[in-house]
Design an enzyme around this catalytic site. Structure first.
Site, short mmCIF file in Angstrom:
data_model
loop_
_atom_site.label_atom_id
_atom_site.label_comp_id
_atom_site.label_asym_id
_atom_site.label_seq_id
_atom_site.Cartn_x
_atom_site.Cartn_y
_atom_site.Cartn_z
N ASP A 304 70.22 37.89 53.42
CA ASP A 304 69.91 37.76 54.86
C ASP A 304 68.70 36.83 55.05
O ASP A 304 67.82 37.08 55.87
CB ASP A 304 69.67 39.12 55.52
CG ASP A 304 69.76 39.03 57.05
OD1 ASP A 304 70.06 37.93 57.56
OD2 ASP A 304 69.51 40.05 57.72
N GLY A 323 63.74 38.86 61.07
CA GLY A 323 64.22 38.11 59.92
C GLY A 323 63.11 37.69 59.00
O GLY A 323 61.96 37.50 59.43
O1 DOR Z 1 66.84 39.99 60.53
C1 DOR Z 1 67.80 39.36 60.87
N1 DOR Z 1 67.72 38.05 61.20
N2 DOR Z 1 68.99 39.98 60.95
C2 DOR Z 1 70.07 39.39 61.48
O2 DOR Z 1 71.11 40.01 61.54
C3 DOR Z 1 69.98 38.02 62.04
C4 DOR Z 1 68.89 37.27 61.40
C5 DOR Z 1 68.56 35.96 62.06
O3 DOR Z 1 69.47 35.20 62.41
O4 DOR Z 1 67.37 35.66 62.22
#
Ligand code: DOR
Length: 427
Positions: A304, A323
C-alpha cells in the site's frame, strides 16, 4: 556478456543451495557450485545473501497520471526496484482513474519506459471508482488486465459488487476489495479505541472493515467468484477469512508491513505520518495478522505504498490524506517483526502475490535454469536504518526513519538486467 551472482544461497525448488547463478538473455542460463566469470561479465557479489524471486507488490500507488508531484511511475518503479520488487500492481486511484484502455495502456507504457520493474495496472471495478456503474471489465480484461479494484474506497453497493463478481468469473479475473463500509467511517482519522476517545477524534471501527469482508465472502459463496481482500487490519477480518478458506472459498488476502508493525497509540502524537486507510489498529490485531500470515490465512504482504507530498501530510490530522511509503522498507519491516525463513518470505512477497496478480508466468518463480531472471538478492540478517535523503520515492512520508530494520536488498535483476547493484539503482 552475462550477469553472474556469486557466492549466494539460492532458493530452488528443492530448497536452499549454495550456488552461483549465471544470467543471459533474460533467463537463468546456469546454476553451479562455481561459475568462472569472463572479462566482460558483470559479477554481483552475494556472499551471505539469498537469491529469491523478485518481490511482487499487489498494492502500489504510483500517482501517475494526476499527482506527479508526489510520485511518478518512474520514481515509484525505482523505489520498487530498490525494495527488491520486479513487479508492481499499480492501483487505479489516479486522475483520471484507471477505468479505460487508454489510461491502462499509458500506465503500462510508462512502466516499460522506466524499465525498472514490470508495472501491471489494475483496472477499476466501477467507472471513475464512483461505485455506480461497472467499468468496461471485459475490454480491460481483453487488454491484459488481471486484477480489478476501486482501491481507495470499497464498492459500497452489494448489487454492483455481485454483478462485478458474476462477470469476473466469466472473464477469469480477480476482484480486489478495499474493505470499508464508508457510512461507518465518515470523518474518522484513526482506529476507534480508547485513544481516539481520549483524543476526541472520530474513530474508525473494526466493524467497518469486517462487515464488507463478511459481505464479500457471502457474495463469493453465491457467485463462485475469486475475491482478494486488500490491506486487512483487524483480528475479526483474519478470523472471517480463515473460516471462509476452511469452507473452500476462492479467497485471498494481504496485509501491509505497517499493519504488522505499528499500533494505534502512535496517533497520540497527532502526527499524520501514521494516518493510513485502514487505520493502524491494536497490538491484539497485530498478533492476529501475524498469526494469519504465518498460517497461510493471509497469502501476501503488500505495501500500500502511498506517497503524499509534504504539504499535504503537514495538514492537521483530520485533513491530511491517509497513506505512507512502503516499497523501500517492506522487507526490512516485515523481517523485523515476523520471524520467517527465506522460503516463507518468497511465498508471501513473491510467489503468492504473483499468482494473485496473474503474473506467475514471469514472476514469483524460484530460481531454475531456463526461468525468467526476475530476481532479488537479499541479506536477511543485515541491520540498517532508512536514510531519508537516499529514498528513491519522490515523497518522504515514511514513519520508519530512525528505526533499526532487519533484512536489506543488495541487488535486483529485472528481465535479466541488473537494475539495482549494491543497493544503488542503475537507471
Ligand atoms: O492509506 C491509504 N492510502 N489507503 C488507501 O486505501 C489509499 C491510499 C492512497 O491512495 O493514498
Amino acid at each position: 556478456m552475462s550477469v553472474i551472482i556469486s557466492g549466494a544461497t539460492v532458493l530452488t525448488d528443492s530448497g536452499e543451495q549454495r550456488l552461483d547463478v549465471r544470467i543471459e538473455g533474460g533467463v537463468i542460463a546456469e546454476m553451479a557450485t562455481t561459475i568462472t566469470a569472463s572479462a566482460d561479465d558483470v559479477v554481483l557479489s552475494a556472499v551471505g545473501c539469498h537469491v529469491l524471486p523478485g518481490f511482487v507488490d499487489l498494492h502500489t500507488h504510483l500517482r501517475e497520471p494526476g499527482k506527479e508531484d508526489s510520485e511518478t511511475i518512474e520514481t515509484g518503479s525505482r523505489a520498487g526496484a530498490k525494495g527488491g520488487y520486479t513487479a508492481l500492481v499499480a492501483m487505479p486511484n489516479t486522475t483520471p482513474a484507471q477505468d479505460s484502455i487508454p489510461i491502462i495502456e499509458f500506465v503500462r507504457a510508462q512502466g516499460r519506459r522506466a524499465g525498472l520493474v514490470e508495472v501491471a495496472p489494475s483496472g477499476c471495478i466501477t467507472v471513475g471508482r464512483a461505485g455506480v456503474a461497472l467499468a468496461p471489465l471485459a475490454d480491460m480484461a481483453r487488454n491484459g488486465v488481471k486484477i480489478f479494484t476501486d482501491d481507495g474506497s470499497g464498492v459500497q453497493d452489494p448489487a454492483i459488487m455481485r454483478r462485478a463478481m458474476e462477470y469476473s468469473r466469466e472473464l477469469g479475473i480477480t476482484l480486489a476489495q478495499h474493505c470499508e463500509v464508508s457510512a461507518l467511517t465518515a470523518g474518522a482519522v484513526m482506529n476507534e479505541c480508547s485513544c481516539s476517545s481520549e483524543m476526541g477524534v472520530p474513530g474508525w471501527p473494526a466493524l467497518a472493515e469486517e462487515l464488507m469482508v463478511h459481505r464479500d465472502i457471502e457474495l463469493a459463496k453465491l457467485t463462485g467468484a475469486r475475491i482478494h481482500f486488500l490491506h486487512l487490519s483487524t483480528a475479526g477480518s483474519v478470523h472471517l477469512v480463515r473460516e471462509a478458506k476452511k469452507a473452500g472459498l476462492p479467497i485471498t488476502a494481504e496485509v501491509t508491513p505497517h499493519h504488522l508493525s505499528l499500533t494505534e497509540e502512535l496517533l497520540k502524537s497527532f502526527d499524520s505520518t501514521y494516518k493510513v486507510n485502514p487505520p493502524l489498529r491494536s497490538a491484539a490485531d497485530i498478533e492476529a495478522l501475524k498469526e494469519g500470515l504465518l498460517d497461510g490465512t493471509i497469502d501476501a504482504v503488500a505495501t500500500d505504498h502511498a506517497p503524499h507530498v509534504r504539504r499535504d501530510k503537514e495538514l492537521p490530522l483530520d485533513q491530511a490524506p491517509p497513506g505512507m511509503l512502503g516499497l523501500e522498507t517492506a522487507l526490512g519491516v516485515v523481517l523485523s517483526v515476523v520471524p520467517m525463513s527465506a522460503a516463507q518470505l518468497a511465498t508471501v512477497m513473491s510467489t503468492n502475490p504473483a499468482r494473485i496478480a496473474g503474473l506467475s508466468d514471469r514472476h514469483g518463480m524460484l530460481a531454475a535454469v531456463g526461468r525468467p531472471a526476475n530476481l532479488c538478492v537479499v541479506d536477511l540478517d543485515a541491520q540498517w536504518s532508512v536514510d531519508p535523503t537516499q529514498l528513491a520515492s519522490k515523497s518522504i512520508n515514511t514513519p520508519f526513519v530512525g528505526r533499526s530494520l532487519r533484512g536489506k536488498v543488495r541487488h535486483t535483476i529485472f528481465e535479466g538486467v541488473v537494475v539495482v547493484n549494491e543497493g544503488v539503482a542503475q537507471r
